[in-house]
Design an enzyme around this catalytic site. Structure first.
Site, short mmCIF file in Angstrom:
data_model
loop_
_atom_site.label_atom_id
_atom_site.label_comp_id
_atom_site.label_asym_id
_atom_site.label_seq_id
_atom_site.Cartn_x
_atom_site.Cartn_y
_atom_site.Cartn_z
N HIS A 103 16.27 52.86 38.10
CA HIS A 103 15.16 53.82 38.12
C HIS A 103 14.97 54.21 39.59
CE1 HIS A 103 14.00 51.25 34.64
NE2 HIS A 103 13.46 52.32 34.14
N ASP A 106 13.15 51.70 41.54
CA ASP A 106 13.80 50.40 41.76
C ASP A 106 14.47 50.36 43.13
OD1 ASP A 106 13.26 49.95 39.07
OD2 ASP A 106 15.31 50.41 38.43
C1 XLS Z 1 12.06 49.51 28.28
C2 XLS Z 1 13.29 50.27 28.44
C3 XLS Z 1 13.64 50.63 29.87
C4 XLS Z 1 14.66 51.73 29.89
C5 XLS Z 1 14.79 52.43 31.20
O1 XLS Z 1 11.79 48.92 27.24
O2 XLS Z 1 14.33 49.54 27.85
O3 XLS Z 1 14.06 49.51 30.58
O4 XLS Z 1 15.92 51.26 29.53
O5 XLS Z 1 13.61 53.06 31.57
#
Ligand code: XLS
Ligand code: NI
Ligand code: NI
Length: 442
Positions: A103, A106
């Protein structure tokens, strides 16, 4: 450069099923050819930046427990982001993971204005590009975090306030450009707060229209910047919102049809989200292939007794075999791959636990690939299915499906024929066949 994983050999080697070395692969042999591709090409493993490098183990009941020296704080946020990135790439390289996912938040810290945040992201994208160049690690996908900041309390594209919609749009534009610069194979949208808590304050139709408009703009932006990756929606039924619009693959499919986005947007299926929606992982993959919207996988596992997104690393070859079988049956990955959107248990507090988790996950998926590939190439399940539907290949079956029969005509047909023969569905036999392939996968 500080080395963070000093107790781990680089890279983790394949030693085969008889090895007792905890820091070796027993099943994942990157260059082994399985059918028409190597294991590495089939599986396209990615490490998720957020769980592995941004999370220190905190939960709603207590503080962080994990040994994560790159998160110690106190320094300039950009220095900290760079140290964290160095740790991440050291890990990817030692593990031998071909891809990572991130993200925007991140990899780069927020500034005090949108402009400053964007400049930070820019700088960290340059930093990532240099690490990628040095290590050969590639980007499976990027995504914008449109759920953590308080401004997104009522959603991003589905927010009642168009100013928040604009913020989300600006953030996605920047993050998609970052993904493009890093040669990302896909761009993901998980609608973390795109849903509602109560209908008492929600205009359902308006929110869906907003989400449709947003996604259309995302596709237009992809074109205008020349990004060639695949746009993926990630279904999840709830959590954090009570009801999430991208509930499951079927809901995403209906949404894409409704807003004329079929062929433009595909799905990133997460195993634990499938089970939260009341489905099997394999079902979601099959549903996506049926609808022509299969894209990529977030590989993880739920817990049979816990009703939330616990994001464990996959450990069950049997469960994953059925999912891998559906993936292979549909032709395997094109731009997609297997992203470990999975986290350690909070007690797994040592740094090298990150390796044990990923090694186990990769071995589970590799062995599942072997079992699934053998079942598919031996045709053991497909012949059973062909037999089961063979009536539809007769002249009569074909006539019905070609629209050449009416209810009236079929009534006449029934009057002239006997009660149809019944055939066993053979479920237990088929389950035994699967068990045999799982046992024998080598
Ligand atoms: C949350 C999601 C998240 C997505 C990315 O439950 O899995 O981690 O994969 O935003
Ligand atoms: Ni996910
Ligand atoms: Ni999830």
């Amino acid at each position: 450069m500080t080395e963070f994983f000093t107790t781990v050999p680089s890279p983790i080697a394949y030693e085969g099923p008889d090895s007792d070395n905890p820091l070796a692969f027993r099943w994942y042999d990157a260059n082994r050819v399985v059918g028409d591709r190597t294991m590495a090409e089939h599986l396209r493993f990615a490490v998720a930046y957020w769980h592995s490098f941004n999370w220190d183990g905190f939960d709603i009941f207590g503080a962080g427990t994990l040994d994560r020296p790159w998160l110690t704080g106190g320094r300039h946020p950009m220095d900290e982001a760079k140290t964290k990135m160095a740790a991440a790439f050291e890990f990817f390289e030692k593990l031998g993971a071909p891809f990572f996912c991130f993200h925007d938040v991140d990899i780069s810290p927020a500034g005090s204005t949108f402009r400053e945040t964007a400049a930070n992201l820019d700088e960290m994208v340059d930093e990532a590009a240099a690490h990628m160049e040095r290590t050969g690690v590639q980007l499976l996908w990027g995504t914008a975090n449109l759920f953590s900041h308080p401004r997104f309390q009522a959603g991003a594209s589905t927010n009642p306030d168009p100013e928040v919609f604009a913020h989300a749009a600006a953030q996605v534009a920047n993050c998609m450009e970052a993904t493009h610069r890093l040669g990302g194979a896909n761009y993901v949208l998980w609608g973390g707060r795109e849903g509602y808590e109560t209908l008492l304050n929600t205009d359902l139709k308006r929110e869906l229209d907003q989400m449709g408009r947003f996604l259309t703009m995302v596709v237009e932006h992809k074109r205008s910047i020349g990004f060639k990756g695949t746009i993926l929606l990630e279904p999840k039924p709830f959590e954090p919102t009570k009801h999430q619009y991208d509930f499951d693959v079927a809901a995403c499919h209906a949404f894409l049809e409704r807003y004329d986005l079929i062929g433009e947007v595909f799905v990133n299926i997460e195993v634990n989200h499938a089970t939260l929606a009341g489905h099997d992982f394999a079902h979601e993959v099959a549903a996506a292939h049926t609808a022509g919207i299969f894209g990529s996988i977030d590989a993880n596992a739920g817990d049979d007794r816990l009703g939330w997104d616990v994001d464990r690393f996959p450990v069950s070859v049997e469960q994953m075999t059925l999912g891998m079988y559906e993936i292979l049956k549909g032709g395997g990955f094109t731009t997609g791959g297997l992203n470990f959107d999975a986290k350690l248990r909070r007690q797994s507090s040592e740094r090298d636990d990150l390796f044990h988790a990923h090694i186990g996950g990769m071995d589970t998926m590799a062995r599942s690939l072997l079992a699934a590939h053998a079942m598919l190439s031996d045709g053991v399940l497909s012949t059973a299915i062909e037999d089961r539907y063979s009536g539809w290949s007769t002249a009569f079956g074909k006539r019905v499906m070609a629209g050449k029969e009416t209810l009236d005509g079929l009534r006449d047909h029934v009057l002239e024929h006997h009660e149809p023969e019944r055939h066993s569905g053979r479920q237990e036999l088929l389950e035994n066949i699967v068990a045999r392939y799982v046992e024998r996968a080598r």
